[in-house]
Design an enzyme around this catalytic site. Sequence first.
Site, PDB file in Angstrom:
ATOM      1  N   TRP A 319      36.120  31.566  34.895  1.00  0.00           N
ATOM      2  CA  TRP A 319      36.177  31.608  36.359  1.00  0.00           C
ATOM      3  C   TRP A 319      36.179  33.057  36.853  1.00  0.00           C
ATOM      4  O   TRP A 319      35.548  33.372  37.868  1.00  0.00           O
ATOM      5  CB  TRP A 319      37.441  30.910  36.858  1.00  0.00           C
ATOM      6  CG  TRP A 319      37.603  30.940  38.350  1.00  0.00           C
ATOM      7  CD1 TRP A 319      37.144  30.022  39.247  1.00  0.00           C
ATOM      8  CD2 TRP A 319      38.269  31.958  39.128  1.00  0.00           C
ATOM      9  NE1 TRP A 319      37.479  30.405  40.537  1.00  0.00           N
ATOM     10  CE2 TRP A 319      38.166  31.584  40.491  1.00  0.00           C
ATOM     11  CE3 TRP A 319      38.931  33.130  38.801  1.00  0.00           C
ATOM     12  CZ2 TRP A 319      38.709  32.348  41.514  1.00  0.00           C
ATOM     13  CZ3 TRP A 319      39.465  33.896  39.824  1.00  0.00           C
ATOM     14  CH2 TRP A 319      39.357  33.500  41.161  1.00  0.00           C
ATOM     15  N   HIS A 320      36.860  33.941  36.129  1.00  0.00           N
ATOM     16  CA  HIS A 320      36.973  35.322  36.582  1.00  0.00           C
ATOM     17  C   HIS A 320      35.664  36.086  36.489  1.00  0.00           C
ATOM     18  O   HIS A 320      35.485  37.073  37.215  1.00  0.00           O
ATOM     19  CB  HIS A 320      38.058  36.056  35.787  1.00  0.00           C
ATOM     20  CG  HIS A 320      39.434  35.809  36.293  1.00  0.00           C
ATOM     21  ND1 HIS A 320      40.168  34.691  35.964  1.00  0.00           N
ATOM     22  CD2 HIS A 320      40.222  36.525  37.135  1.00  0.00           C
ATOM     23  CE1 HIS A 320      41.340  34.734  36.560  1.00  0.00           C
ATOM     24  NE2 HIS A 320      41.406  35.838  37.284  1.00  0.00           N
ATOM     25  N   GLY A 321      34.778  35.690  35.640  1.00  0.00           N
ATOM     26  CA  GLY A 321      33.527  36.418  35.567  1.00  0.00           C
ATOM     27  C   GLY A 321      32.596  35.875  34.506  1.00  0.00           C
ATOM     28  O   GLY A 321      33.039  35.326  33.491  1.00  0.00           O
ATOM     29  N   PHE A 475      34.656  37.994  42.171  1.00  0.00           N
ATOM     30  CA  PHE A 475      34.911  36.672  41.602  1.00  0.00           C
ATOM     31  C   PHE A 475      34.722  35.562  42.629  1.00  0.00           C
ATOM     32  O   PHE A 475      34.829  34.409  42.300  1.00  0.00           O
ATOM     33  CB  PHE A 475      36.335  36.603  41.020  1.00  0.00           C
ATOM     34  CG  PHE A 475      36.616  37.729  40.062  1.00  0.00           C
ATOM     35  CD1 PHE A 475      35.720  38.039  39.058  1.00  0.00           C
ATOM     36  CD2 PHE A 475      37.760  38.488  40.177  1.00  0.00           C
ATOM     37  CE1 PHE A 475      35.949  39.082  38.185  1.00  0.00           C
ATOM     38  CE2 PHE A 475      38.019  39.534  39.301  1.00  0.00           C
ATOM     39  CZ  PHE A 475      37.120  39.826  38.306  1.00  0.00           C
TER      40      PHE A 475
END
Length: 475
Positions: A319-321, A475
Amino acid sequence: MLFQTLTFLTFFTIVFAIYWMLQRRWQNYFLLIASYVFYGWVEPWWLLLIALTSVVDFTSARFINKRPHQRNRFLLLSLITNISILATYKYFNFFSSSVTSLFNQFGFETDPFLLQVALPVGISFYTFQSASYVIDVYRGKVEARRKLPDYLLFVAFFPQLVAGPILRANDLLVQIEKPRTFDARIARSAVLLILWGLYKKLVIADNVALVANKIFALDTPSFPIVWAGAFAFGVQIYADFSAYTDIARGCSRLLGFELCQNFNHPYLADSPQAFWRRWHISLSTWFRDYVYFPLGGSHGSLLQQCRNLLITFLLSGLWHGAAWNFILWGAWHGALLVLWTLWNRAPASLRPEKIPWLLRVVLTFILIHVGWLMFREQSLSHLWAHLTQNPFTAPEADWRAALRFAFMAAFYALPLYLVHPLIDFWLHRKQADSTSQHYPGWKWTTVITAASALIYWGIIILRSPETADFIYFQF
């Protein structure tokens, strides 16, 4: 449109002035228009994606209520839409490049097919916020709403749209549906919150970023230099991200809304579990409620519990990257929670609570910053070199330089430990409830006014000569 710019100040001043002149039934329509102007300021086509997500989820939730025998189909429609949009714009290029690299390893020479589009800012945040509403309607925790404009505003509410907090329908949508009145006392606390957020961004985060960026721009930094950089980045990302949350909460208060607290002194956590109860709280609870619990949570065997933790944090990393270092960072935190879970099942005399609290805090702090090194360093080859360095080969000059860098970062971080608790005390204990009979009088007003003035002049005098986007915008 960045919070720390004159453009946003002008925009918000106009919105604030017009908003409180309108009757209640027009306020939501006006905020919706303002939110779409805010989001489409740089890339107007982003509005198509957020509108599509909102309309599909609103309609799906309505049909889940109206046709309960087909509720699974409409939940699936919502999830497929959300995942497809997110996967296309955030992950397509990453997976295309990864698959192409894999084929090239086996001798199939080919070039990746890449989408030449900019990643829509905040897409991960508003997608999760909208998806949580549909899931909650499906679970019977929330009633499907009938007013589309209110729901569109829930997804696009501009103070928290780009980098959270990620709110649930019971947190924000219910406030959108209720009448709001201006309260000067709440406004004063909001101004203090905004100024404190700007201080954390412009003075702490941006000044420490100069140290972190300088270190991570080096080709072969030595062991002490690397870890001074990791410490500086830990200060930077905490100050930067919590600054956005504070400014978002302050702007929301000025408009009559109360957003949830997203950070609670995370570097005082004495375990990885405690860290994730204090860091990015709205995202942590989202993954807990919509991924970890559905997988089985802590129920079942120990092996199943460990599996659930690893899956949850691998997804959190992704999810963060869209990069392998973020997946590795998620795996690191999942492994930490698994190890701590196993440690808590050791004989009573060997469990973590037998270690003094301060040592547990220091150990957790170090482990978290190993993760920050993974988070910051996007080159896996450089990351491996950093993690496998011999500390005894570093020259004495590098140790002295690392101490200077660490001291500089610690100096700027001091207000996070000295001032932040006072801000929390004033805002959360004394001013959160404007209807309380114990609401602070003129003494607290004087204190808040003086604190706001000090923070303002601190920004003017100490702000960094360079500033950048908030880290979590990506993000």
